[in-house]
Design an enzyme around this catalytic site. Structure first.
Site, PDB file in Angstrom:
ATOM      1  N   ASP A  55       6.801 -13.116  13.657  1.00  0.00           N
ATOM      2  CA  ASP A  55       7.341 -12.908  12.319  1.00  0.00           C
ATOM      3  C   ASP A  55       8.117 -14.151  11.916  1.00  0.00           C
ATOM      4  OD1 ASP A  55       7.604 -10.319  10.414  1.00  0.00           O
ATOM      5  OD2 ASP A  55       9.377 -11.579  10.170  1.00  0.00           O
TER       6      ASP A  55
ATOM      7  N   ASP B 241      -0.660  -6.545   9.957  1.00  0.00           N
ATOM      8  CA  ASP B 241      -0.043  -5.658   8.958  1.00  0.00           C
ATOM      9  C   ASP B 241       0.811  -6.516   8.027  1.00  0.00           C
ATOM     10  OD1 ASP B 241       0.921  -3.527   7.513  1.00  0.00           O
ATOM     11  OD2 ASP B 241       2.409  -2.948   9.023  1.00  0.00           O
TER      12      ASP B 241
ATOM     13  N   CYS C 125      -1.265  -3.143   2.332  1.00  0.00           N
ATOM     14  CA  CYS C 125      -0.434  -2.282   1.485  1.00  0.00           C
ATOM     15  C   CYS C 125      -0.566  -2.673   0.020  1.00  0.00           C
ATOM     16  CB  CYS C 125       1.029  -2.342   1.930  1.00  0.00           C
ATOM     17  SG  CYS C 125       1.781  -3.974   1.801  1.00  0.00           S
TER      18      CYS C 125
END
Length: 393
Positions: free
Chosen positions: A248, A297, A337
């Protein structure tokens, strides 16, 4: 109580009669009922072109979505009574679904409360109010949540970018005792997350998809890209993964991932790597690293419809870089998303990526948002999450 009318143009009532809750500004007969006559958040009776009532709504003349229905009944307003009824109904559903108090308690239109999101973290609630109509009753929202859930604390995270489109200011406001760190349980795994983290601090929508992943990771090396606080990676380790790497760009997020790994006794199998996701994928590939499972994701690559082409290419590229890191017959978990990225669009991005590499793709499972994010069947925008588990040969 008589409400002022908001009249629609001819034939613009069809979508509402089919179940939708939104009125767009270009659907309003502004000659008969000027939008400028309404204060942001004010209640109105929505009528068809002949004056027949369709329901009650709150109005915002500043927004593209000029009105959002709250009831099909005449004279029913957005007040404390309606809030209590709908929050209690939402809670009843979650109580039947989950044995622990960790879930999305209110999901906007999906729970009949447009403009309101509430996530539950045990005895703490984090709420987001995103529309002028809901902002008018924010005190009643807090009262209703306190009465029905009786939390130790409620945090209003009213700092989303969408509030500016509604003409609303941003603020964060605690009620009661709100900790700096949220305690979370999901699929039997414990986590810690910052109360000031992304969105409400956690993403419950992937709960079921993370549970599906568990069957594929035992004994394998796992890469969790765009990991945030390690929701996928720590659960993979807890499910028996041999080794997990969480990637990340946020150092604080990775610190929480490491803390959660420690909480679950898997810290010896979880490592964190701070980097831009695309840079990390390319560097790992150049170093010859291989993984049995790669989880993608990412945040929404397509936030607006006009960004669709560039976003689709970003999904294709990310999936291709991920596939290059997989061992033979490795597993790719790929999610989106982005509402503007349809399910078939994500699958096509995966297919195009596999063909560029000359590899075969087998879709094993499909996933979507969990039942604490109920989809309103007349409002496609409430169904935004999609995921695939695929084998890459």
């Amino acid at each position: 109580m008589s409400l002022p009318p908001l009249r629609l143009r001819k034939n613009e009532d069809r979508r509402l009669r089919a179940g939708h809750l939104w009125v767009f500004s270009n659907e309003v007969d502004v000659a008969a009922t000027p939008l400028t006559a309404f204060e942001p958040g004010a209640m109105a009776e929505v009528q068809d072109a002949r004056g027949a009532p369709l329901g009650t709504a709150y109005v915002n003349p500043r927004s593209l979505i000029a009105a959002r229905l709250v009831s099909r009944q005449r004279h029913r307003t957005l007040d404390g009574d309606l809030l209590r009824r709908r929050i209690a109904r939402a809670l009843a559903l979650r109580d039947t679904l989950f044995d622990r108090p960790f879930y999305r308690l209110v999901y906007g239109e999906g729970d009949g409360l447009p403009g309101l999101i509430v996530d539950r973290f045990g005895s703490v609630l984090v709420a987001q109010v995103t529309t002028a109509g809901m902002e008018r009753v924010v005190a009643e929202i807090v009262d209703a949540l306190q009465e029905i859930v009786n939390p130790t604390g409620i945090l209003l995270r009213n700092d989303t970018s969408g509030r500016a489109l509604e003409g609303l200011e941003s603020y964060v406001q605690p009620h009661g005792e709100v900790p700096d760190v949220l305690q979370i349980e999901e699929n039997g795994v414990r986590f810690e997350a910052p109360v000031t983290g992304q969105k409400t601090g956690w993403f419950y929508d992937h709960r079921m998809n993370r549970a599906r992943m568990a069957a594929y990771v035992r004994g394998r090396r796992v890469l969790d890209v765009f990991s945030y606080v390690g929701g996928w990676g720590v659960q993979a380790a807890a499910a028996g993964a041999r080794q997990v790497t969480c990637v990340d760009a946020s150092a604080p997020a990775l610190e929480f991932a490491a803390r959660s790994a420690q909480l679950n006794g898997v810290a010896d199998r979880v490592t964190t790597h701070r980097a831009d996701a695309f840079d990390a994928l390319m560097r790992l590939g150049a170093d010859g690293e291989r993984f049995g499972v790669v989880v993608l994701d990412p945040p929404a690559f397509i936030k607006r419809k006009k960004d669709a082409k560039a976003g689709e290419e970003a999904y294709r590229r990310a999936n291709q870089l991920a596939m290059e890191l997989l061992e033979p017959d490795g597993i790719l978990v790929s999610a989106s998303c982005s509402y503007h990225m349809p399910r078939e669009g994500l699958q096509d991005a995966m297919l195009r990526a596999s063909r560029r590499l000359g590899r075969d793709l087998q879709v094993l499972e499909e996933g979507h948002q969990g039942p604490d994010h109920p989809v309103h069947p007349a409002i496609p925008e409430t169904a935004y999450l999609k995921s695939f588990i695929a084998r890459v040969a």
